[in-house]
Scaffold this motif. Structure first.
Motif, PDB file in Angstrom:
ATOM      1  N   MET A  15       1.186  -1.121   0.254  1.00  0.00           N
ATOM      2  CA  MET A  15      -0.121  -0.346   0.048  1.00  0.00           C
ATOM      3  C   MET A  15       0.514   1.415  -0.176  1.00  0.00           C
ATOM      4  N   ALA A  16       0.274   2.640  -0.542  1.00  0.00           N
ATOM      5  CA  ALA A  16       1.016   3.909  -0.523  1.00  0.00           C
ATOM      6  C   ALA A  16       0.369   4.783  -0.106  1.00  0.00           C
ATOM      7  N   GLN A  17       0.411   5.357   0.270  1.00  0.00           N
ATOM      8  CA  GLN A  17       0.016   6.218   1.388  1.00  0.00           C
ATOM      9  C   GLN A  17      -0.027   8.090   1.119  1.00  0.00           C
ATOM     10  N   VAL A  18      -0.363   9.196   0.649  1.00  0.00           N
ATOM     11  CA  VAL A  18       0.020  10.146   0.635  1.00  0.00           C
ATOM     12  C   VAL A  18      -0.814  11.390   1.377  1.00  0.00           C
ATOM     13  N   VAL A  19       0.082  11.552   2.541  1.00  0.00           N
ATOM     14  CA  VAL A  19      -0.875  12.552   3.088  1.00  0.00           C
ATOM     15  C   VAL A  19      -0.407  13.920   2.586  1.00  0.00           C
ATOM     16  N   THR A  20      -1.387  14.959   2.554  1.00  0.00           N
ATOM     17  CA  THR A  20      -0.986  15.906   2.649  1.00  0.00           C
ATOM     18  C   THR A  20      -1.521  17.040   4.069  1.00  0.00           C
ATOM     19  N   LYS A  21      -0.751  18.180   4.261  1.00  0.00           N
ATOM     20  CA  LYS A  21      -0.090  18.708   5.331  1.00  0.00           C
ATOM     21  C   LYS A  21      -1.495  19.614   5.616  1.00  0.00           C
ATOM     22  N   LYS A  22      -1.386  20.766   4.605  1.00  0.00           N
ATOM     23  CA  LYS A  22      -2.430  21.489   4.467  1.00  0.00           C
ATOM     24  C   LYS A  22      -4.066  20.996   4.174  1.00  0.00           C
ATOM     25  N   TYR A  82      -2.988  12.600  -8.594  1.00  0.00           N
ATOM     26  CA  TYR A  82      -2.241  13.831  -9.436  1.00  0.00           C
ATOM     27  C   TYR A  82      -1.912  14.902  -9.565  1.00  0.00           C
ATOM     28  N   ALA A  83      -3.466  15.139  -8.663  1.00  0.00           N
ATOM     29  CA  ALA A  83      -3.433  16.966  -7.988  1.00  0.00           C
ATOM     30  C   ALA A  83      -2.364  16.956  -7.346  1.00  0.00           C
ATOM     31  N   VAL A  84      -2.213  15.877  -6.120  1.00  0.00           N
ATOM     32  CA  VAL A  84      -1.598  16.196  -4.966  1.00  0.00           C
ATOM     33  C   VAL A  84       0.154  16.179  -5.168  1.00  0.00           C
ATOM     34  N   ILE A  85      -0.064  15.788  -6.202  1.00  0.00           N
ATOM     35  CA  ILE A  85       2.355  15.318  -6.471  1.00  0.00           C
ATOM     36  C   ILE A  85       2.546  16.251  -7.717  1.00  0.00           C
ATOM     37  N   ALA A  86       1.622  16.378  -9.015  1.00  0.00           N
ATOM     38  CA  ALA A  86       2.337  16.894  -9.672  1.00  0.00           C
ATOM     39  C   ALA A  86       1.443  18.330  -9.663  1.00  0.00           C
ATOM     40  N   GLY A 108       3.398  28.790 -17.364  1.00  0.00           N
ATOM     41  CA  GLY A 108       4.171  29.837 -17.616  1.00  0.00           C
ATOM     42  C   GLY A 108       3.806  31.077 -15.844  1.00  0.00           C
ATOM     43  N   GLU A 109       3.533  30.443 -15.247  1.00  0.00           N
ATOM     44  CA  GLU A 109       2.898  30.757 -13.334  1.00  0.00           C
ATOM     45  C   GLU A 109       3.643  29.744 -12.545  1.00  0.00           C
ATOM     46  N   GLU A 110       4.296  30.398 -11.453  1.00  0.00           N
ATOM     47  CA  GLU A 110       4.083  29.336 -10.641  1.00  0.00           C
ATOM     48  C   GLU A 110       3.265  29.066 -10.123  1.00  0.00           C
ATOM     49  N   GLU A 111       3.501  27.851  -9.580  1.00  0.00           N
ATOM     50  CA  GLU A 111       2.616  27.273  -8.254  1.00  0.00           C
ATOM     51  C   GLU A 111       2.752  26.836  -7.631  1.00  0.00           C
ATOM     52  N   GLU A 112       2.377  27.376  -6.092  1.00  0.00           N
ATOM     53  CA  GLU A 112       2.702  26.445  -4.795  1.00  0.00           C
ATOM     54  C   GLU A 112       2.384  24.829  -4.805  1.00  0.00           C
ATOM     55  N   LYS A 113       2.981  24.265  -4.551  1.00  0.00           N
ATOM     56  CA  LYS A 113       3.491  22.954  -4.502  1.00  0.00           C
ATOM     57  C   LYS A 113       2.906  22.022  -3.115  1.00  0.00           C
ATOM     58  N   GLN A 114       1.873  21.164  -3.513  1.00  0.00           N
ATOM     59  CA  GLN A 114       1.466  20.619  -1.714  1.00  0.00           C
ATOM     60  C   GLN A 114       2.351  20.678  -1.479  1.00  0.00           C
ATOM     61  N   LYS A 115       2.547  20.408   0.214  1.00  0.00           N
ATOM     62  CA  LYS A 115       3.401  19.482   0.636  1.00  0.00           C
ATOM     63  C   LYS A 115       2.531  18.255   1.683  1.00  0.00           C
ATOM     64  N   PHE A 116       3.189  17.103   1.637  1.00  0.00           N
ATOM     65  CA  PHE A 116       3.071  15.935   2.047  1.00  0.00           C
ATOM     66  C   PHE A 116       3.435  14.478   2.659  1.00  0.00           C
ATOM     67  N   ASP A 117       3.348  14.025   2.967  1.00  0.00           N
ATOM     68  CA  ASP A 117       4.115  12.926   4.150  1.00  0.00           C
ATOM     69  C   ASP A 117       3.686  11.328   2.373  1.00  0.00           C
ATOM     70  N   LEU A 118       4.432  10.935   2.235  1.00  0.00           N
ATOM     71  CA  LEU A 118       4.737   9.526   2.119  1.00  0.00           C
ATOM     72  C   LEU A 118       5.035   8.560   2.298  1.00  0.00           C
ATOM     73  N   CYS A 142       7.316  16.192   1.577  1.00  0.00           N
ATOM     74  CA  CYS A 142       7.582  16.024   0.156  1.00  0.00           C
ATOM     75  C   CYS A 142       7.039  16.821  -0.461  1.00  0.00           C
ATOM     76  N   GLU A 143       7.478  17.038  -2.191  1.00  0.00           N
ATOM     77  CA  GLU A 143       7.665  17.303  -2.999  1.00  0.00           C
ATOM     78  C   GLU A 143       7.194  16.436  -4.237  1.00  0.00           C
ATOM     79  N   GLY A 144       6.232  17.071  -5.546  1.00  0.00           N
ATOM     80  CA  GLY A 144       6.104  16.448  -6.424  1.00  0.00           C
ATOM     81  C   GLY A 144       6.747  17.088  -7.688  1.00  0.00           C
TER      82      GLY A 144
END
Length: 219
Positions: A15-22, A82-86, A108-118, A142-144
């Motif tokens: 199993m894999a889990q992605v746990v978002t911080k925000k 996809y949305a969390v990692i990419a 062309g726009e800088e996007e703030e990436k989501q932080k998460f634990d894997l 983590c960041e993707g």
């Protein structure tokens, strides 16, 4: 002196889990088939001391361990992951559940990436093939990256995610621990209900006992 070692034999990406911080959310999936991990280091610079063309001394370069780079191969298109990692946005139908579309980050726009634990789980097996439990690996902060993919006839879509884990200074790079069960319920197709891993193990043991003795316990 003889040292007793713990030798643990593991297999599979259970199993894999992605746990978002925000706005914390946990996305659990059992479709990952391959994980590659390597340490990230910052290399120092060697400093030689040369006097009149003669090498007198050298201060050796030191490298610092700063985290891990992880490549995770999945076997499904999961828009939320996809949305969390990419990055990007997932849109749903009116029920707010059924997938409608996924849009990548704006060009062309800088996007703030989501932080998460894997978090990754692998099965621990004994010499008879019985599952003893699971090894749980946790990679923090983590960041993707944007994902490249390919599609081919007669082969299932299998995106590969590149993830960088850079824990805060002073934190441990990652953690590996032993757990008895997976953290989510599994679907029992025979009864059409979800059951926990512990109950599933119990049902499996009862089934083996019935096969061996031919007797069914009635309570």
């Amino acid at each position: 002196m003889t040292v007793t070692m713990n030798q643990i034999f593991t297999t599979d990406v259970s199993m894999a889990q992605v746990v978002t911080k925000k706005s914390p959310k946990t996305y659990s999936f059992k479709t990952a088939s391959k994980v590659e991990k390597k340490p990230l280091t910052v290399e120092g610079k060697e400093q030689p001391l040369d006097i009149k063309g003669v090498r007198c001394a050298v201060k050796k370069a030191k490298s610092s361990y700063v985290g891990s780079e992880i490549k995770l191969t999945d076997n499904s298109f999961t828009p939320e992951v996809y949305a969390v990692i990419a990055g990007g946005t997932v849109t749903y139908e009116e029920d707010n559940k059924t997938f409608k579309s996924y849009e990548a980050p704006a060009v062309g726009e800088e996007e703030e990436k989501q932080k998460f634990d894997l978090i990754l789980y692998s099965e621990m097996l004994d010499e008879t093939g019985e599952i003893l439990g699971y090894l749980k690996e946790t990679y923090e902060n983590c960041e993707g990256q944007l994902i490249g993919s390919s599609q081919e006839d007669d082969k299932f879509f299998a995106p590969e995610f590149t993830i960088t884990s850079r824990p805060p200074r002073g934190s441990k790079g990652f953690k590996i621990e032993q757990v008895r069960t997976l953290p989510i319920e599994l679907f029992d197709m025979a009864r059409g209900i979800f059951v926990g891993q512990a109950e599933r193990n119990e049902l499996r043991d009862k089934s083996k006992k019935i096969e061996k003795t031919g007797k069914v316990e009635v309570k």
